[in-house]
Design an enzyme around this catalytic site. Sequence first.
Site, PDB file in Angstrom:
ATOM      1  N   SER A  48      40.900  32.793  41.338  1.00  0.00           N
ATOM      2  CA  SER A  48      40.401  31.843  41.311  1.00  0.00           C
ATOM      3  C   SER A  48      40.247  30.805  40.445  1.00  0.00           C
ATOM      4  O   SER A  48      41.318  30.269  39.852  1.00  0.00           O
ATOM      5  CB  SER A  48      38.735  32.353  41.783  1.00  0.00           C
ATOM      6  OG  SER A  48      38.755  33.056  42.838  1.00  0.00           O
ATOM      7  N   LYS A  67      35.827  38.885  35.009  1.00  0.00           N
ATOM      8  CA  LYS A  67      36.130  37.709  35.416  1.00  0.00           C
ATOM      9  C   LYS A  67      35.587  36.684  34.595  1.00  0.00           C
ATOM     10  O   LYS A  67      34.553  36.679  34.315  1.00  0.00           O
ATOM     11  CB  LYS A  67      36.057  37.564  36.745  1.00  0.00           C
ATOM     12  CG  LYS A  67      36.762  35.986  37.183  1.00  0.00           C
ATOM     13  CD  LYS A  67      36.964  35.786  38.957  1.00  0.00           C
ATOM     14  CE  LYS A  67      35.600  35.746  39.754  1.00  0.00           C
ATOM     15  NZ  LYS A  67      35.542  35.619  41.064  1.00  0.00           N
ATOM     16  N   MET A 158      39.227  47.733  41.107  1.00  0.00           N
ATOM     17  CA  MET A 158      39.475  48.294  42.597  1.00  0.00           C
ATOM     18  C   MET A 158      41.128  48.707  42.269  1.00  0.00           C
ATOM     19  O   MET A 158      41.662  47.898  41.704  1.00  0.00           O
ATOM     20  CB  MET A 158      39.492  47.322  43.535  1.00  0.00           C
ATOM     21  CG  MET A 158      38.101  46.725  44.107  1.00  0.00           C
ATOM     22  SD  MET A 158      37.216  48.104  45.075  1.00  0.00           S
ATOM     23  CE  MET A 158      36.108  48.930  43.686  1.00  0.00           C
ATOM     24  N   ASP A 198      36.988  32.560  52.303  1.00  0.00           N
ATOM     25  CA  ASP A 198      38.231  32.316  51.366  1.00  0.00           C
ATOM     26  C   ASP A 198      39.234  33.329  52.231  1.00  0.00           C
ATOM     27  O   ASP A 198      39.177  34.435  51.898  1.00  0.00           O
ATOM     28  CB  ASP A 198      38.033  32.437  50.009  1.00  0.00           C
ATOM     29  CG  ASP A 198      39.379  32.493  49.198  1.00  0.00           C
ATOM     30  OD1 ASP A 198      40.403  32.136  49.723  1.00  0.00           O
ATOM     31  OD2 ASP A 198      39.171  32.528  48.011  1.00  0.00           O
ATOM     32  N   ASN A 203      42.548  38.709  48.588  1.00  0.00           N
ATOM     33  CA  ASN A 203      41.215  39.180  48.567  1.00  0.00           C
ATOM     34  C   ASN A 203      41.088  40.497  49.242  1.00  0.00           C
ATOM     35  O   ASN A 203      40.154  40.923  49.363  1.00  0.00           O
ATOM     36  CB  ASN A 203      40.257  38.240  49.278  1.00  0.00           C
ATOM     37  CG  ASN A 203      40.117  36.877  48.253  1.00  0.00           C
ATOM     38  OD1 ASN A 203      40.464  36.999  46.975  1.00  0.00           O
ATOM     39  ND2 ASN A 203      39.859  35.806  48.721  1.00  0.00           N
ATOM     40  N   ASP A 217      36.170  38.657  45.768  1.00  0.00           N
ATOM     41  CA  ASP A 217      36.000  37.381  45.550  1.00  0.00           C
ATOM     42  C   ASP A 217      34.917  36.603  46.671  1.00  0.00           C
ATOM     43  O   ASP A 217      35.505  36.370  47.833  1.00  0.00           O
ATOM     44  CB  ASP A 217      37.461  36.641  45.775  1.00  0.00           C
ATOM     45  CG  ASP A 217      37.081  35.181  45.024  1.00  0.00           C
ATOM     46  OD1 ASP A 217      36.148  34.681  45.016  1.00  0.00           O
ATOM     47  OD2 ASP A 217      38.040  34.485  44.908  1.00  0.00           O
TER      48      ASP A 217
END
Length: 354
Positions: A48, A67, A158, A198, A203, A217
Amino acid sequence: MHHVLLRVQDSADYMPASQRDQVLASNLGSDWRQLFSSFDEKPIAAASIGQVHSATMKSGGTRVAVKVQYPGVANSIDSDLNNLAVLLTASRLLPKGLYLDKTIANARTELAWECDYVREAECGRRFQKLLQDERDVFVVPSVINEASGPQVLTADMMDGVGVTKAPDLTQEQKDWIGAQILRLCLREIAEFKFMQTDPNWTNFLFNYKTSKLELLDFGASRDYPDKFIDPYVQVLQAASRNHRDTIRDRSIELGYLTGHESQAMLNAHIAAVLTLAEPFSESSPELYDFRDQTITDRIRGLIPLMVRERLAPPPEETYSLHRKLSGAFLLCARLGSRVRCRELFANAMAKAGI
C-alpha cells in the site's frame, strides 16, 4: 489516474532507516524499540502506502508485521490528484461521460482512507467480529494496539502465500479458494453491507498448513447505506432472473439512469448488468467455469457507448463495489476456479433475509 494509484501498489522503494525511525517514534514514542524483542531492519515488503517490517513483540512473544507509512504521502497524493484534475480538464482529453470530477472526488476519499491507519485498524477489528462464525475458513490478523498509531499499524504476522503465487494448488483447492472469495463478496454486499473493496490479489493468502484464507489490508473498507445496497441487490436478483424491466426501474431509483436515456444507452446498461450477474444467473451452468469467462472483456466493450450516451454519473458507491466484484471474477479466472455461483448467490440472499 494510473500514476496516482501506483502509490498504493506494492513497491521496492524503501525509506531510509532514519526516516522510518522518525515515523515510528512520532507514533509510538521515542522508546518504540522497547515494545519489540526483535525488529528486522530490512523491510520484508512495501505494501500500500508504507513498508512492512517483521518483528516480535516483547510482551507475549507474538510475531507481528509492522506497517510504517511513508511520511507526507497523504499530502502528496492529494496534490497529485489536484494536478491531474487541472491537466485533464484543461486539455479536454476525456469525454464528458466519464464525469472526471466525480471520479477524482471518489479517488480522493478512498485514498485518504488508505492513509488512515487508525481507521484501517478499526475496520480490521470489525471484520474479525463479522467473520467470527467463519474461523474455519478465514483468518483476520489481530491488531496490536500498543504498537499502532495514525501512520504505524502492527498486526499478527500471517504465514500464507498470495493465492495467485501459491505453487502446486490442486484444482480442488483452486475451486475452494475462488468459492470462498466470491462467497465473502456476497456476504459483504447483502449481509454485512460493509466491504473490503481493494481487489489486490496479494490481500488474499492461502495457508497450506491450516487450509485457511488469510485476509489483509482493510484500509479501503467501507459501509454501504441501505438506500443504495437494498435496490442494488434487487438489481442483481433481477439480473439473475433476466428481469430487464426491474433492472431498468431499480437502476433509475439508484441513479444509474435518469429515465431519459437513448435506447442504445438503456440496452447497453442492461447488457452490462446482465453480464456482471452472469455467474449467478438461473440460466448459467450449475458449476460456473471461470477459465472460460469473458465478463470483464464484454463489459469493457460496452464502456465507449455508455460513456458517450450516459446522462448521469453512477452512484459513488459503484466505483469501489464494482472494482471489488470485477477483481474477484478476475482472480477466479486467474486461478481457473470452478464455482457453484448460483448456489452461492441463492444462499447469500436467503441468509441476508432477501
